[in-house]
Design a protein around this motif. Sequence first.
Motif, PDB file in Angstrom:
ATOM      1  N   THR A 248       2.505  -2.920  -8.082  1.00 50.75           N
ATOM      2  CA  THR A 248       2.904  -4.093  -9.077  1.00 50.75           C
ATOM      3  C   THR A 248       2.350  -3.656 -10.704  1.00 50.75           C
ATOM      4  O   THR A 248       3.097  -3.942 -11.554  1.00 50.75           O
ATOM      5  CB  THR A 248       2.780  -5.378  -8.687  1.00 50.75           C
ATOM      6  N   ALA A 249       1.005  -3.298 -10.538  1.00 54.78           N
ATOM      7  CA  ALA A 249       0.437  -3.218 -11.520  1.00 54.78           C
ATOM      8  C   ALA A 249       0.934  -2.155 -12.576  1.00 54.78           C
ATOM      9  O   ALA A 249       0.650  -2.349 -13.938  1.00 54.78           O
ATOM     10  CB  ALA A 249      -1.161  -3.173 -11.432  1.00 54.78           C
ATOM     11  N   VAL A 250       1.437  -0.998 -12.072  1.00 53.85           N
ATOM     12  CA  VAL A 250       1.809   0.122 -13.122  1.00 53.85           C
ATOM     13  C   VAL A 250       2.982  -0.448 -13.513  1.00 53.85           C
ATOM     14  O   VAL A 250       3.244   0.255 -14.755  1.00 53.85           O
ATOM     15  CB  VAL A 250       1.818   1.280 -12.163  1.00 53.85           C
ATOM     16  N   LYS A 251       3.759  -1.219 -13.229  1.00 50.79           N
ATOM     17  CA  LYS A 251       4.850  -1.855 -13.969  1.00 50.79           C
ATOM     18  C   LYS A 251       4.528  -3.049 -14.873  1.00 50.79           C
ATOM     19  O   LYS A 251       5.069  -3.006 -16.259  1.00 50.79           O
ATOM     20  CB  LYS A 251       5.946  -2.313 -13.100  1.00 50.79           C
ATOM     21  N   GLU A 252       3.639  -3.959 -14.601  1.00 52.76           N
ATOM     22  CA  GLU A 252       3.166  -4.999 -15.465  1.00 52.76           C
ATOM     23  C   GLU A 252       2.092  -4.894 -16.238  1.00 52.76           C
ATOM     24  O   GLU A 252       1.941  -5.554 -17.261  1.00 52.76           O
ATOM     25  CB  GLU A 252       3.216  -6.385 -14.477  1.00 52.76           C
ATOM     26  N   HIS A 253       1.268  -3.869 -16.111  1.00 52.19           N
ATOM     27  CA  HIS A 253      -0.060  -3.798 -16.758  1.00 52.19           C
ATOM     28  C   HIS A 253      -0.255  -1.950 -16.915  1.00 52.19           C
ATOM     29  O   HIS A 253      -1.254  -1.513 -16.552  1.00 52.19           O
ATOM     30  CB  HIS A 253      -1.262  -4.124 -16.000  1.00 52.19           C
ATOM     31  N   GLY A 254       0.844  -1.358 -17.102  1.00 59.60           N
ATOM     32  CA  GLY A 254       1.034   0.013 -17.255  1.00 59.60           C
ATOM     33  C   GLY A 254      -0.274   0.679 -18.239  1.00 59.60           C
ATOM     34  O   GLY A 254      -0.827   1.673 -17.669  1.00 59.60           O
ATOM     35  N   ASP A 255      -0.368   0.136 -19.373  1.00 58.92           N
ATOM     36  CA  ASP A 255      -1.139   0.761 -20.254  1.00 58.92           C
ATOM     37  C   ASP A 255      -2.619   0.584 -19.515  1.00 58.92           C
ATOM     38  O   ASP A 255      -3.454   1.818 -19.803  1.00 58.92           O
ATOM     39  CB  ASP A 255      -1.316   0.183 -21.559  1.00 58.92           C
ATOM     40  N   LEU A 256      -3.166  -0.281 -18.873  1.00 56.02           N
ATOM     41  CA  LEU A 256      -4.316  -0.722 -18.469  1.00 56.02           C
ATOM     42  C   LEU A 256      -4.650   0.368 -17.449  1.00 56.02           C
ATOM     43  O   LEU A 256      -5.645   0.905 -16.925  1.00 56.02           O
ATOM     44  CB  LEU A 256      -4.585  -1.991 -17.901  1.00 56.02           C
ATOM     45  N   VAL A 257      -3.566   0.411 -16.503  1.00 56.15           N
ATOM     46  CA  VAL A 257      -3.750   1.201 -15.076  1.00 56.15           C
ATOM     47  C   VAL A 257      -3.682   2.713 -15.490  1.00 56.15           C
ATOM     48  O   VAL A 257      -4.462   3.312 -14.993  1.00 56.15           O
ATOM     49  CB  VAL A 257      -2.599   0.892 -14.190  1.00 56.15           C
ATOM     50  N   LYS A 258      -2.780   3.223 -16.590  1.00 55.87           N
ATOM     51  CA  LYS A 258      -2.663   4.418 -16.892  1.00 55.87           C
ATOM     52  C   LYS A 258      -4.016   5.036 -17.388  1.00 55.87           C
ATOM     53  O   LYS A 258      -4.630   6.148 -17.354  1.00 55.87           O
ATOM     54  CB  LYS A 258      -1.599   4.538 -18.008  1.00 55.87           C
ATOM     55  N   ALA A 259      -4.743   4.073 -18.320  1.00 57.35           N
ATOM     56  CA  ALA A 259      -6.153   4.423 -18.794  1.00 57.35           C
ATOM     57  C   ALA A 259      -7.171   4.768 -17.782  1.00 57.35           C
ATOM     58  O   ALA A 259      -8.304   5.621 -18.138  1.00 57.35           O
ATOM     59  CB  ALA A 259      -6.663   3.482 -19.802  1.00 57.35           C
ATOM     60  N   HIS A 260      -7.082   4.257 -16.547  1.00 62.56           N
ATOM     61  CA  HIS A 260      -8.197   4.428 -15.575  1.00 62.56           C
ATOM     62  C   HIS A 260      -7.829   5.157 -14.336  1.00 62.56           C
ATOM     63  O   HIS A 260      -8.561   5.603 -13.807  1.00 62.56           O
ATOM     64  CB  HIS A 260      -8.669   2.804 -15.147  1.00 62.56           C
TER      65      HIS A 260
END
Length: 434
Positions: free
Chosen positions: A119-131
């Motif tokens: 769910t996080a990759v859809k709703e908080h994509g930039d934050l997840v992608k960075a880490h």
Amino acid sequence: MTTQTILPVDSEQLRVLSERNGEPAWLAEDRQKALELAGQLELPVFEKTKIERWSLNDYGQHKLSEVIASVGQVPAAIADLVKEQQEGGLIIQRNSGAVYVKLSEELAAQGVIFTDLQTAVKEHGDLVKAHLNTVIKAEENSLSALHAALWNGGVFAYVPKNVELNVPLQAVFLTDDATATFAPHVLLIAENHSSVTYVDNYVSADLTAPVLHNGAVEVVANAGAKVRYATVHQFGEQVTDISIRRATLGNDAAIEWIVGEMNNGNTASNTMSVLKGNGSNSDAKVIAVGSGSQKLNYTTQAQHFGKNSASQMITRAVMREEASSIINGITKIEKGATKADGQQTERVLMLSPQARGDANPILLIDEDDVTAGHAASVGQVNREQVYYLMSRGISRAEAERLIIYGFLAPVVSEIPLEGLQHQLQSLVERKLGQ
């Protein structure tokens, strides 16, 4: 020696799966690159353990379980773990995906994010992608690459700057379908001067065929952050457990690892802290009980880059019946990490002549102005202690039980979570056949 990697999916199957899950293009591309790497890389090396002889191809297929509306609907196998729901947050993953996610309104209002990773990759994509996959990189070996390609469900926890959580976040991971891929990924980010306690349990039930758990944990503790990470693995005999846990620490950041290895199947785990920041601190406590014919490899590591950084590692393992274990402690102090302090202790207690234990303390020091030390021991139950207790009217079985608990007590008693202490004590009793 080259080991042939059997890929559980092909590129097209993975593309379809990403599309079905509605994943962003960057993640679908990362999965494809990782799958390609998996076919090229070698297996990881676990000291003195031939994991290539283990069952490493039992990934199954991606299968979601039905979402539940309340913790009252959880399977019986994990009911005791969630009956007293934590006030902070709770995530339950069953097989290939999350079936329950809850975060308190109070924590959400403070900017805390606690949801399943998919769910996080859809709703908080930039934050997840960075880490994502920055602490444990896909290109490290074939298993890390396969995990990066196939991870599912998982946990994403984010604690904003200066937010201090006084209630723990909790997750439970259950595999009870041998045909379903089970590869959760935990990503925890603690921003500057925040604090968080996270607790999870890994459980199996009703498996009729072998399952591979290829799991990864990434922790990013930024400057001044305090992270307490507690995890208990209690898989059954059908599960082969490969678990890699790693944290990176900024200036004055700290992590406390609390690890209970209570599986009944073959297990290889690596728990590592990378102390990048000056004044960073890592404290790792591991207890393990092996039984039957288990093959076990537990490695704890601390890599020091920061000045005045400190690490402590304590592992205590009990082996019974024909179980065998390799216990590795590795402290690496890099050039420039002046005033660093690394201490480690590994102790193994064997309860039968057929049990085997091997403790390997390793210090790798590239800087002169540091302190470091280690202690290791492997041995049988002390017969004189048993006879002394028996002379006071205690049965042999009870005497051995008391000695074992005394052996584990220095680690268990330091666990600051009372509920986790009781849980580990119960699991120790169960594994020892009491």
